[in-house]
Design an enzyme around this catalytic site. Sequence first.
Site, PDB file in Angstrom:
ATOM      1  N   TRP A 130       0.689  -1.117   0.035  1.00  0.00           N
ATOM      2  CA  TRP A 130       0.181  -0.108   0.202  1.00  0.00           C
ATOM      3  C   TRP A 130       1.147   1.639   0.189  1.00  0.00           C
ATOM      4  O   TRP A 130       1.650   1.380   1.028  1.00  0.00           O
ATOM      5  CB  TRP A 130      -0.753   0.301   1.447  1.00  0.00           C
ATOM      6  CG  TRP A 130      -1.767   1.247   1.289  1.00  0.00           C
ATOM      7  CD1 TRP A 130      -2.172   1.819   0.659  1.00  0.00           C
ATOM      8  CD2 TRP A 130      -1.398   1.962   2.665  1.00  0.00           C
ATOM      9  NE1 TRP A 130      -3.369   2.627   0.904  1.00  0.00           N
ATOM     10  CE2 TRP A 130      -2.522   3.052   2.481  1.00  0.00           C
ATOM     11  CE3 TRP A 130      -1.834   1.382   3.692  1.00  0.00           C
ATOM     12  CZ2 TRP A 130      -3.022   3.992   3.385  1.00  0.00           C
ATOM     13  CZ3 TRP A 130      -1.488   2.845   4.546  1.00  0.00           C
ATOM     14  CH2 TRP A 130      -2.715   3.439   4.767  1.00  0.00           C
ATOM     15  N   ASP A 211      -0.864  -5.975   9.165  1.00  0.00           N
ATOM     16  CA  ASP A 211      -1.429  -4.753   8.858  1.00  0.00           C
ATOM     17  C   ASP A 211      -2.858  -5.171   8.724  1.00  0.00           C
ATOM     18  O   ASP A 211      -2.698  -6.427   7.726  1.00  0.00           O
ATOM     19  CB  ASP A 211      -1.264  -4.009   7.668  1.00  0.00           C
ATOM     20  CG  ASP A 211      -1.964  -2.903   7.632  1.00  0.00           C
ATOM     21  OD1 ASP A 211      -2.980  -2.827   7.953  1.00  0.00           O
ATOM     22  OD2 ASP A 211      -2.124  -1.988   6.421  1.00  0.00           O
ATOM     23  N   LYS A 246     -13.228  -0.090   7.229  1.00  0.00           N
ATOM     24  CA  LYS A 246     -14.193  -1.003   5.980  1.00  0.00           C
ATOM     25  C   LYS A 246     -14.594  -1.765   6.937  1.00  0.00           C
ATOM     26  O   LYS A 246     -15.588  -1.866   6.372  1.00  0.00           O
ATOM     27  CB  LYS A 246     -12.922  -1.955   5.561  1.00  0.00           C
ATOM     28  CG  LYS A 246     -11.470  -0.726   4.725  1.00  0.00           C
ATOM     29  CD  LYS A 246     -11.049  -0.455   4.170  1.00  0.00           C
ATOM     30  CE  LYS A 246     -10.237   0.436   4.093  1.00  0.00           C
ATOM     31  NZ  LYS A 246      -9.794   1.234   3.281  1.00  0.00           N
TER      32      LYS A 246
HETATM   33  C1  LMR Z   1      -6.729   3.054  -0.029  1.00  0.00           C
HETATM   34  O1  LMR Z   1      -5.596   2.307   0.089  1.00  0.00           O
HETATM   35  O2  LMR Z   1      -7.501   2.920  -1.393  1.00  0.00           O
HETATM   36  C2  LMR Z   1      -7.481   2.721   1.419  1.00  0.00           C
HETATM   37  O3  LMR Z   1      -6.786   2.271   2.071  1.00  0.00           O
HETATM   38  C3  LMR Z   1      -7.802   4.175   1.512  1.00  0.00           C
HETATM   39  C4  LMR Z   1      -6.454   4.602   1.631  1.00  0.00           C
HETATM   40  O4  LMR Z   1      -6.481   5.732   2.728  1.00  0.00           O
HETATM   41  O5  LMR Z   1      -5.206   5.300   0.721  1.00  0.00           O
END
Ligand code: LMR
Length: 399
Positions: A130, A211, A246
């Site tokens: 991420w 996570d 979520k």
């Molecule tokens: C995402 O990956 O789109 C979500 O977790 C929202 C974010 O804060 O990036």
Amino acid sequence: MFDSLSPLPADPILGLSAAHRSDSNPRKIDLGVGVYKDEQGHTPVMRAVKTAEARLLQNQVTKTYVSPAGSATFNSLIADLVLGDSLNKMLGDRRVTFQTPGGCGGLRLAAEFIQKVKPGSKILVSDPTWANHVPLLGEAGLQIETYPYYDYNNHGIRFDDMMTRISKAGVGDLVLLHGCCHNPCGADLNQDQWQAVAALAQKNGFTPFIDLAYQGLGDGLADDSYGVRLLAETLPELIVVSSCSKNFGLYRERTGALTVIADNANAVQAAASQIASTARGMYSMPPDHGASVVAEILADSELNSDWEQELTEVRERINSLRSALVTELNKQGIDRDFGFIEQEKGMFSFLGLSVDQVQTLINDYSIYLVNSSRINIAGINSSNIGYLAQSIAAVLKSS
Ligand code: LMR
């Protein structure tokens, strides 16, 4: 002071929402930020949340401060949710949980805590991970390195390469793992792979840092925490950050938790005092509302089962959208197998497009997705799926 500043580019994920909002094309589709959307494209407040909020409004008698650790009731209930009641009981005083301002707040609190007690620790993150993991962990001072994870050609996990890389991590190093519903690729470790990771951590002594942002959106609440529970059961130390954004739909209420498991009660107490002082120095204490809502739901069997029911509906809708997208893409006569989208879990999958192809989708078709070609499956509905599949096909055929 500010005269010499230059503006930064928009956030690679959040920036997509603003761009989508200002697009006047009636066919526009937002597959950017990971929020759940229903068939009408709305992100609803969950039924149990509404009921819990009404009760809180009625019954709450004070707005006095909580503590840097947040609500003890929330912390205990969330530890039960993440770890399961019996394991949580078994861990006893080897576990401490802190309510945090969302999953992001939990990740940052954990990183600042580690940086305070072991400055410059190394943390291995999956490639890809991420996008916000890097600033959340790296800006606290942790040294970020990567391990191979997603196989873009075969749409699976490069498990052997991953294991080779993380086998070089040792005592004092951290390995960040996605508990379920990997963000951005949707490819999760299977149970055998989790067992192999647990055995490697046991042997080499690195500390896994999980996570868990999507518990309940993959295969179910218990199945999605298989890895967390296995590692908590078998290892002396574990860090888990979980989010209620979520699975409770509480995004803007910033509700999450940091759970630390250590070898013995003394180590936990010392860690807890360090984490409390870190939280105090960052934000003093977490916001209350979302955590109070979650506690209200988890403590009440009727509300709890309504919440679980709605979460099941969410999960099943996402899974049916995965199948529907594969079917629609197959109808387009594209010379590619998109079947992997059906196998992956949670909100995200990669379409397997280049940055240029993504930009064409955004600029020419008003379909908004992350440059990596990550799409939020929950942004699809029966009104936009045909246009989406045709647009992807058009872009692929013209490249
Ligand atoms: C995402 O990956 O789109 C979500 O977790 C929202 C974010 O804060 O990036």
